[in-house]
Design a protein around this motif. Structure first.
Motif, PDB file in Angstrom:
ATOM      1  N   HIS A  58       0.557  -0.747  -0.264  1.00 48.08           N
ATOM      2  CA  HIS A  58      -0.151   0.281   0.530  1.00 48.08           C
ATOM      3  C   HIS A  58       0.657   1.086  -0.207  1.00 48.08           C
ATOM      4  O   HIS A  58       1.601   1.109   0.509  1.00 48.08           O
ATOM      5  N   PRO A  59       0.142   2.129  -1.195  1.00 46.55           N
ATOM      6  CA  PRO A  59       1.547   3.071  -1.361  1.00 46.55           C
ATOM      7  C   PRO A  59       1.746   4.355   0.228  1.00 46.55           C
ATOM      8  O   PRO A  59       1.975   4.867   0.695  1.00 46.55           O
ATOM      9  N   TRP A  60       0.490   3.987   1.161  1.00 43.44           N
ATOM     10  CA  TRP A  60       0.403   5.606   2.185  1.00 43.44           C
ATOM     11  C   TRP A  60       1.685   4.523   3.478  1.00 43.44           C
ATOM     12  O   TRP A  60       1.715   5.336   4.251  1.00 43.44           O
ATOM     13  N   VAL A  61       1.351   3.458   3.348  1.00 38.19           N
ATOM     14  CA  VAL A  61       1.853   2.919   4.900  1.00 38.19           C
ATOM     15  C   VAL A  61       2.921   2.166   4.570  1.00 38.19           C
ATOM     16  O   VAL A  61       3.538   1.749   5.732  1.00 38.19           O
ATOM     17  N   GLY A  62       3.425   1.855   3.531  1.00 37.64           N
ATOM     18  CA  GLY A  62       4.860   1.469   3.196  1.00 37.64           C
ATOM     19  C   GLY A  62       5.770   1.388   1.684  1.00 37.64           C
ATOM     20  O   GLY A  62       5.210   1.531   0.689  1.00 37.64           O
ATOM     21  N   PRO A  63       7.412   0.991   1.849  1.00 38.16           N
ATOM     22  CA  PRO A  63       7.979   0.372   3.220  1.00 38.16           C
ATOM     23  C   PRO A  63       8.132   1.607   3.700  1.00 38.16           C
ATOM     24  O   PRO A  63       8.546   2.692   2.936  1.00 38.16           O
ATOM     25  N   GLY A  64       8.984   1.373   4.874  1.00 36.72           N
ATOM     26  CA  GLY A  64       9.613   2.845   5.444  1.00 36.72           C
ATOM     27  C   GLY A  64       9.132   2.581   6.876  1.00 36.72           C
ATOM     28  O   GLY A  64       8.990   1.606   7.604  1.00 36.72           O
ATOM     29  N   VAL A  65       9.285   4.068   7.266  1.00 33.88           N
ATOM     30  CA  VAL A  65       9.360   4.385   8.373  1.00 33.88           C
ATOM     31  C   VAL A  65       7.418   4.100   9.375  1.00 33.88           C
ATOM     32  O   VAL A  65       7.707   3.268  10.358  1.00 33.88           O
ATOM     33  N   LYS A  66       6.585   3.788   8.562  1.00 37.86           N
ATOM     34  CA  LYS A  66       4.751   3.349   9.536  1.00 37.86           C
ATOM     35  C   LYS A  66       5.470   2.218   9.524  1.00 37.86           C
ATOM     36  O   LYS A  66       5.014   1.335  10.408  1.00 37.86           O
ATOM     37  N   ALA A  67       5.873   0.559   8.364  1.00 41.84           N
ATOM     38  CA  ALA A  67       6.050  -0.577   8.671  1.00 41.84           C
ATOM     39  C   ALA A  67       7.210  -0.361   9.764  1.00 41.84           C
ATOM     40  O   ALA A  67       6.938  -1.233  11.300  1.00 41.84           O
ATOM     41  N   GLN A  69       7.369   1.842  12.330  1.00 39.18           N
ATOM     42  CA  GLN A  69       6.237   2.297  13.511  1.00 39.18           C
ATOM     43  C   GLN A  69       5.118   1.588  14.008  1.00 39.18           C
ATOM     44  O   GLN A  69       5.249   0.367  15.588  1.00 39.18           O
ATOM     45  N   PHE A  70       5.300   0.477  12.938  1.00 38.58           N
ATOM     46  CA  PHE A  70       4.605  -1.211  13.460  1.00 38.58           C
ATOM     47  C   PHE A  70       4.875  -2.399  14.347  1.00 38.58           C
ATOM     48  O   PHE A  70       4.975  -2.861  15.209  1.00 38.58           O
ATOM     49  N   ILE A  71       6.258  -2.654  13.259  1.00 36.43           N
ATOM     50  CA  ILE A  71       7.273  -3.142  13.943  1.00 36.43           C
ATOM     51  C   ILE A  71       7.545  -3.387  15.719  1.00 36.43           C
ATOM     52  O   ILE A  71       7.590  -4.261  16.360  1.00 36.43           O
ATOM     53  N   GLY A  73       5.934  -0.986  17.849  1.00 37.83           N
ATOM     54  CA  GLY A  73       5.215  -0.702  18.880  1.00 37.83           C
ATOM     55  C   GLY A  73       5.180   0.840  18.979  1.00 37.83           C
ATOM     56  O   GLY A  73       4.665   1.054  20.229  1.00 37.83           O
ATOM     57  N   ASN A  74       5.574   1.465  17.620  1.00 30.07           N
ATOM     58  CA  ASN A  74       5.837   3.089  18.101  1.00 30.07           C
ATOM     59  C   ASN A  74       4.653   3.587  16.958  1.00 30.07           C
ATOM     60  O   ASN A  74       4.269   5.081  16.325  1.00 30.07           O
ATOM     61  N   SER A  75       3.312   2.748  16.941  1.00 29.58           N
ATOM     62  CA  SER A  75       2.132   3.374  15.911  1.00 29.58           C
ATOM     63  C   SER A  75       1.320   3.793  16.087  1.00 29.58           C
ATOM     64  O   SER A  75       0.973   3.977  17.621  1.00 29.58           O
ATOM     65  N   LYS A  76       0.093   4.820  15.922  1.00 35.42           N
ATOM     66  CA  LYS A  76      -0.845   4.729  16.757  1.00 35.42           C
ATOM     67  C   LYS A  76      -2.133   4.406  16.853  1.00 35.42           C
ATOM     68  O   LYS A  76      -2.908   4.194  17.310  1.00 35.42           O
ATOM     69  N   ASN A  77      -1.573   2.574  16.460  1.00 39.47           N
ATOM     70  CA  ASN A  77      -2.837   1.748  16.186  1.00 39.47           C
ATOM     71  C   ASN A  77      -2.742   0.608  17.229  1.00 39.47           C
ATOM     72  O   ASN A  77      -1.337  -0.185  16.867  1.00 39.47           O
ATOM     73  N   PRO A  78      -2.581   0.590  18.723  1.00 35.63           N
ATOM     74  CA  PRO A  78      -1.786  -0.769  19.652  1.00 35.63           C
ATOM     75  C   PRO A  78      -2.134  -1.995  19.040  1.00 35.63           C
ATOM     76  O   PRO A  78      -2.868  -2.631  18.657  1.00 35.63           O
TER      77      PRO A  78
END
Length: 238
Positions: A58-67, A69-71, A73-78
């Protein structure tokens, strides 16, 4: 808070996995309590594997910082940051290139799979390519999906959610439950995710469809389907 029993999932009852299908992660106490109930033990005593694969499609969430953040545990989605005993990363795109005995035992022994959002068709493709799709029905684990990680359980996603195009075309996915999902209902960052558009989406699919906001999840245990919510949701029937 609401706990609404809504019937049976004919397909889900054929396997041992318990499903907690969220739109935005473990975002409130109602969804959190449902997760602990499904685990049958505290989160602190449970081992998790996180699956970021859908993000890369998905172009909005990866690759890069959001991936990352998820791995981490630093995302806004627990999901990853709930206090698990251990958390490992299971990257589905890598699995076809390594021996099964290096990853199959990990999956069979884990208490929970934490599956990120992103692109549902990309996730489905790599679930098939890696062999995880065939393994899922036999797992004695809790499957926690977020957004696309939840949507992938349905028979199909609907043309509205087709982004990454699989080599075979179409919008078919796992078909492990007999309903589909429209996540992020009325989300402030997604102006097209309205109830009216959810109704149009539902008209194009052949199974019941749940439109759910980020405060809502769908719980499937032993074939029973239950909505757990502190927010808004609607069930559309064909």
């Amino acid at each position: 808070m609401s706990h609404n029993y809504l019937g049976d999932s004919k397909t889900a009852e054929t396997f041992g996995m318990k499903l907690l299908l969220t739109s935005g992660g473990i975002i409130n106490s109602t969804i959190h309590n449902a997760l602990v109930d499904m685990l049958g033990k505290p989160i602190a005593d449970s081992n998790a594997l996180c699956i970021p694969t859908a993000m890369y499609g998905h172009p909005w969430v990866g690759p890069g910082v959001k991936a990352w953040q998820f791995i981490s545990g630093n995302s806004k989605n627990p999901m990853v940051d709930l206090g698990w005993k251990s958390v490992g990363v299971l990257e589905l795109t890598a699995l076809p290139s390594i021996d099964e005995d290096r990853w199959l035992p990990l999956v069979r022994e884990t208490d929970v799979l934490l599956v990120a959002g992103g692109d549902a068709l990309y996730l489905y493709h790599w679930m098939r390519q890696s062999g995880l799709a065939d393994l899922l029905p036999s797992l004695d684990a809790v499957y926690v999906g977020m957004s696309a990680g939840s949507m992938v359980m349905a028979p199909n996603i609907g043309e509205e959610f087709v982004g990454w195009r699989p080599p075979t075309g179409g919008d078919k996915i796992l078909d492990l439950v007999d309903f589909a999902m429209f996540p992020h209902l009325d989300h402030e960052m997604l102006p097209d995710n309205t109830l009216a558009n959810a109704e149009k989406w539902a008209a194009g699919i052949s199974v019941p469809g749940y439109a759910i906001d980020d405060q809502t999840a769908i719980k499937v245990t032993d074939g029973a389907v239950e909505v757990v919510s502190e927010g808004q949701w609607k069930l559309f029937t064909p």
